[in-house]
Design an enzyme around this catalytic site. Structure first.
Site, PDB file in Angstrom:
ATOM      1  N   GLY A   1      73.413   6.832  82.545  1.00 43.69           N
ATOM      2  CA  GLY A   1      74.533   7.788  82.519  1.00 43.69           C
ATOM      3  C   GLY A   1      74.923   8.216  81.118  1.00 43.69           C
ATOM      4  O   GLY A   1      76.105   8.323  80.787  1.00 43.69           O
TER       5      GLY A   1
ATOM      6  N   SER B   1      74.055  11.136  79.427  1.00 40.99           N
ATOM      7  CA  SER B   1      74.074  12.541  79.024  1.00 40.99           C
ATOM      8  C   SER B   1      75.203  13.346  79.638  1.00 40.99           C
ATOM      9  O   SER B   1      75.055  13.988  80.679  1.00 40.99           O
ATOM     10  CB  SER B   1      72.731  13.200  79.367  1.00 40.99           C
ATOM     11  OG  SER B   1      71.764  12.772  78.457  1.00 40.99           O
ATOM     12  N   PHE B   2      76.337  13.342  78.974  1.00 42.63           N
ATOM     13  CA  PHE B   2      77.472  14.184  79.397  1.00 42.63           C
ATOM     14  C   PHE B   2      77.010  15.643  79.395  1.00 42.63           C
ATOM     15  O   PHE B   2      76.460  16.131  78.403  1.00 42.63           O
ATOM     16  CB  PHE B   2      78.626  13.977  78.410  1.00 42.63           C
ATOM     17  CG  PHE B   2      79.833  14.824  78.701  1.00 42.63           C
ATOM     18  CD1 PHE B   2      80.253  15.794  77.788  1.00 42.63           C
ATOM     19  CD2 PHE B   2      80.535  14.674  79.885  1.00 42.63           C
ATOM     20  CE1 PHE B   2      81.373  16.582  78.046  1.00 42.63           C
ATOM     21  CE2 PHE B   2      81.670  15.453  80.161  1.00 42.63           C
ATOM     22  CZ  PHE B   2      82.072  16.409  79.245  1.00 42.63           C
TER      23      PHE B   2
ATOM     24  N   ASN C   1      74.815  16.719  81.702  1.00 41.43           N
ATOM     25  CA  ASN C   1      73.599  16.669  82.538  1.00 41.43           C
ATOM     26  C   ASN C   1      74.040  15.964  83.814  1.00 41.43           C
ATOM     27  O   ASN C   1      74.221  14.744  83.825  1.00 41.43           O
ATOM     28  CB  ASN C   1      72.539  15.879  81.770  1.00 41.43           C
ATOM     29  CG  ASN C   1      71.365  15.444  82.633  1.00 41.43           C
ATOM     30  OD1 ASN C   1      71.394  15.514  83.863  1.00 41.43           O
ATOM     31  ND2 ASN C   1      70.313  14.975  81.978  1.00 41.43           N
ATOM     32  N   VAL C   2      74.259  16.761  84.872  1.00 45.42           N
ATOM     33  CA  VAL C   2      74.931  16.208  86.062  1.00 45.42           C
ATOM     34  C   VAL C   2      74.097  15.127  86.739  1.00 45.42           C
ATOM     35  O   VAL C   2      74.646  14.150  87.263  1.00 45.42           O
ATOM     36  CB  VAL C   2      75.304  17.329  87.064  1.00 45.42           C
ATOM     37  CG1 VAL C   2      76.407  18.214  86.513  1.00 45.42           C
ATOM     38  CG2 VAL C   2      74.101  18.156  87.438  1.00 45.42           C
TER      39      VAL C   2
ATOM     40  N   SER D   1      72.129  12.934  85.307  1.00 46.38           N
ATOM     41  CA  SER D   1      72.329  11.718  84.511  1.00 46.38           C
ATOM     42  C   SER D   1      73.688  11.098  84.817  1.00 46.38           C
ATOM     43  O   SER D   1      73.806   9.891  85.042  1.00 46.38           O
ATOM     44  CB  SER D   1      72.229  12.070  83.019  1.00 46.38           C
ATOM     45  OG  SER D   1      72.873  11.097  82.215  1.00 46.38           O
TER      46      SER D   1
ATOM     47  N   GLU E   1      67.284  21.098  70.083  1.00 50.26           N
ATOM     48  CA  GLU E   1      66.732  20.402  71.254  1.00 50.26           C
ATOM     49  C   GLU E   1      65.282  20.811  71.525  1.00 50.26           C
ATOM     50  O   GLU E   1      64.756  20.583  72.614  1.00 50.26           O
ATOM     51  CB  GLU E   1      67.615  20.664  72.464  1.00 50.26           C
ATOM     52  CG  GLU E   1      69.049  20.139  72.299  1.00 50.26           C
ATOM     53  CD  GLU E   1      69.218  18.655  72.608  1.00 50.26           C
ATOM     54  OE1 GLU E   1      68.656  18.194  73.624  1.00 50.26           O
ATOM     55  OE2 GLU E   1      69.912  17.963  71.844  1.00 50.26           O
TER      56      GLU E   1
ATOM     57  N   HIS F   1      69.962  22.763  79.005  1.00 49.41           N
ATOM     58  CA  HIS F   1      68.872  23.343  78.194  1.00 49.41           C
ATOM     59  C   HIS F   1      68.458  24.642  78.862  1.00 49.41           C
ATOM     60  O   HIS F   1      68.591  24.805  80.076  1.00 49.41           O
ATOM     61  CB  HIS F   1      67.664  22.397  78.150  1.00 49.41           C
ATOM     62  CG  HIS F   1      67.855  21.184  77.284  1.00 49.41           C
ATOM     63  ND1 HIS F   1      67.453  19.922  77.681  1.00 49.41           N
ATOM     64  CD2 HIS F   1      68.401  21.012  76.064  1.00 49.41           C
ATOM     65  CE1 HIS F   1      67.745  19.042  76.747  1.00 49.41           C
ATOM     66  NE2 HIS F   1      68.310  19.678  75.749  1.00 49.41           N
TER      67      HIS F   1
ATOM     68  N   CYS G   1      60.379  19.624  81.632  1.00 52.89           N
ATOM     69  CA  CYS G   1      60.942  18.704  80.620  1.00 52.89           C
ATOM     70  C   CYS G   1      59.893  17.728  80.128  1.00 52.89           C
ATOM     71  O   CYS G   1      59.924  17.292  78.989  1.00 52.89           O
ATOM     72  CB  CYS G   1      62.071  17.886  81.230  1.00 52.89           C
ATOM     73  SG  CYS G   1      63.393  18.817  81.934  1.00 52.89           S
TER      74      CYS G   1
HETATM   75  N1  SUG Z   1      65.602  19.847  80.129  1.00 54.21           N
HETATM   76  C1  SUG Z   1      64.815  19.227  79.297  1.00 54.21           C
HETATM   77  N2  SUG Z   1      63.959  19.845  78.541  1.00 54.21           N
HETATM   78  N3  SUG Z   1      64.906  17.882  79.149  1.00 54.21           N
HETATM   79  C2  SUG Z   1      65.658  17.047  80.054  1.00 54.21           C
HETATM   80  C3  SUG Z   1      66.248  15.920  79.273  1.00 54.21           C
HETATM   81  C4  SUG Z   1      67.080  15.001  80.160  1.00 54.21           C
HETATM   82  C5  SUG Z   1      67.758  13.958  79.330  1.00 54.21           C
HETATM   83  N4  SUG Z   1      68.359  12.978  80.189  1.00 54.21           N
HETATM   84  C6  SUG Z   1      68.822  11.838  79.673  1.00 54.21           C
HETATM   85  O1  SUG Z   1      68.698  11.584  78.491  1.00 54.21           O
HETATM   86  C7  SUG Z   1      69.481  10.872  80.656  1.00 54.21           C
HETATM   87  C8  SUG Z   1      69.334   9.437  80.168  1.00 54.21           C
HETATM   88  C9  SUG Z   1      70.265   8.527  80.944  1.00 54.21           C
HETATM   89  O2  SUG Z   1      71.388   8.945  81.317  1.00 54.21           O
HETATM   90  O3  SUG Z   1      69.865   7.355  81.223  1.00 54.21           O
HETATM   91  C10 SUG Z   1      68.813  14.599  78.396  1.00 54.21           C
HETATM   92  O4  SUG Z   1      69.945  14.790  78.854  1.00 54.21           O
HETATM   93  O5  SUG Z   1      68.443  14.868  77.249  1.00 54.21           O
END
Ligand code: SUG
Length: 447
Positions: free
Chosen positions: A23, A25-26, A28-29, A31, A177, A252, A370
């Site tokens: 959890g 990545s704030f 990134n739903v 995550s 990124e 992204h 990704c």
């Molecule tokens: N869209 C692209 N190109 N990449 C996806 C990256 C997902 C990555 N998730 C994480 O890092 C989650 C890790 C965790 O919560 O355990 C991020 O948010 O950076």
């Protein structure tokens, strides 16, 4: 595979042995929603390898980028944890479990964030240029940079064919990124193309960026990379991603748009403005540029985020024609699947698609696109790279056996404190650097 021509290779990030749902990545739903779920490092790595193998079997050049040493004990020591490895892990687990999660993430698997890559047809010095992304917006991603840079240089040796830059300054103004926010469009891979950079905010005008979730990539970062790579200004397009979609979880650009050669496949709400005029102005070739805009009425932003339709890979198959490499979540979403059927029935450039199970990665917000870094390579550049990192039947079998020998079937975040896990990771990676002929790229190998 026809190596007598310039082609676009996909290098996929191998999932590491500590893959888990922390959890982190704030914005990134996926995550955020899967914090604390049980993960399967072995299943995740095998799912990724299966996609790599399938791409190889389609006749496309496929390479492998290695995972990273996790938990990153050096990062914990830099933050004041001391003692033996077991003491450092134990203290972090007791006092800062979220931090232990951050230094244990297998997030380097998402190599679309590893770097920005400009093909030699676009660059002033005629070499392929790499700039590792500084990933400063998230601590657990930012610690990837040194090993990522070494891995890229071990596969694409600096010199006549390949140029490697330092990551941009590690500050928010230059949040970078990587290729997730970069799309190269062209008529043919070996011809000069245009390079589309998509940013989340202008660091000089943050009020025009997203208000709920962070903009992880800035205009200033994109402009710096374009300068470093020696790109012609008239061949570069800088577009702002729609802050409203970032605030709905599109963290992204590759979650809302994907391009390949002369096709851009994007959601109606992806950009602040219609991308077509700027792209048309920079499109220097007679052949048509196909902009396929998906209306919100057909696929909502919410559907785009849950299905990762636009995080599909868009590839040109050896027989010609474009194919979408989709996550199975697209098939499970009725609106998305209906749209895709209509797309196939239209006589547009996308002629087929393939569906993959990448659920372990998807549950952390990482889809097919990704997991891969695109590198356009001329025949000479193909011959100059470290071919031990190119996937074929033999390497696939070796890596599959390696995963089955070293990876745990199940992992919980509380397992991250287990010193045995760290040992397992180091011995697995030590063997991997031999398989991929990378040299001593890991900190534990440099004592
Ligand atoms: N869209 C692209 N190109 N990449 C996806 C990256 C997902 C990555 N998730 C994480 O890092 C989650 C890790 C965790 O919560 O355990 C991020 O948010 O950076």
């Amino acid at each position: 595979m026809n190596t007598a021509t310039t082609l676009e290779a996909n290098f996929d990030g191998l999932v590491g042995p500590t893959h888990n749902y922390a959890g982190l990545s704030f914005g990134n739903v996926a995550s955020q929603n899967n914090l604390g779920s049980e993960s399967s490092p072995r299943a995740a790595a095998l799912q990724g390898l299966a996609k790599m193998k399938a791409m190889h079997d389609l006749g496309l050049m496929q390479g492998v980028l290695p995972p990273q040493q996790r938990p990153d004990l050096a990062a914990l020591r830099r933050l004041g944890f001391a003692g033996s490895d077991a003491e450092v892990l134990g203290e972090a687990a007791r006092t800062q479990p979220r931090l232990l999660g951050a230094v244990s993430s297998a997030s380097s698997m998402w190599v679309a964030n590893a770097a920005t890559v400009s093909p030699s047809a676009d660059t002033r010095d005629g070499r392929v240029h790499f700039t590792p992304a500084n990933l400063v917006n998230k601590f657990h991603r930012s610690i990837e940079v040194p090993t990522t840079a070494r891995a890229l240089q071990a596969i694409f040796p600096e010199g006549e064919h390949f140029a490697h830059h330092a990551a941009l300054p590690a500050v928010d103004d230059f949040g970078d990124e990587g290729a997730a926010n970069h799309t190269r469009l062209c008529a043919e891979y070996g011809e000069p193309g245009l390079e589309l950079f998509v940013y989340g905010k202008d660091a000089g005008a943050p009020e025009h960026g997203p208000q709920r979730y962070p903009a992880r990539h800035t205009l200033q970062a994109s402009q710096a990379v374009a300068r470093l790579h020696g790109l012609a200004p008239q061949a570069c397009v800088f577009l702002q991603q729609n802050p409203a979609v970032i605030d709905q979880g599109v963290f992204h650009n590759d979650v809302i748009a994907v391009g390949n050669r002369n096709v851009l496949f994007f959601h109606e709400q992806a950009f602040v403005q219609d991308p077509r005029p700027a792209l048309a102005a920079a499109w220097q070739t007679a052949s048509p540029l196909h902009c396929i805009e998906v209306p919100s009425a057909a696929v909502s932003v919410e559907d785009a985020v849950s299905s990762y339709l636009f995080n599909s890979q868009l590839v040109t198959l050896p027989a010609g024609g474009h194919a979408l490499i989709l996550p199975q979540e697209c098939r499970d979403n009725p609106a998305v699947w209906a749209y895709l059927q209509g797309l196939l029935d239209s006589d547009g450039p996308i002629e087929q698609f393939k569906v993959f199970n990448l659920t372990e990665s998807m549950r952390n917000g990482g889809g097919p696109a990704c997991l891969r870094l695109r590198v356009v390579l001329t025949p000479a550049q193909q011959a100059a790279l470290n071919s031990a990192a190119l996937l074929d039947e033999t390497l696939y079998a070796r890596l599959k056996a390696w995963v089955e020998r070293h990876y745990r079937e199940r992992l919980h975040v509380q397992d991250l404190a287990d010193p045995q896990l760290h040992q397992e990771c180091c011995s697995a990676l030590d063997e991997l650097t031999g398989i991929l002929k990378l040299g001593a790229i890991y900190p534990f190998q440099q004592v």
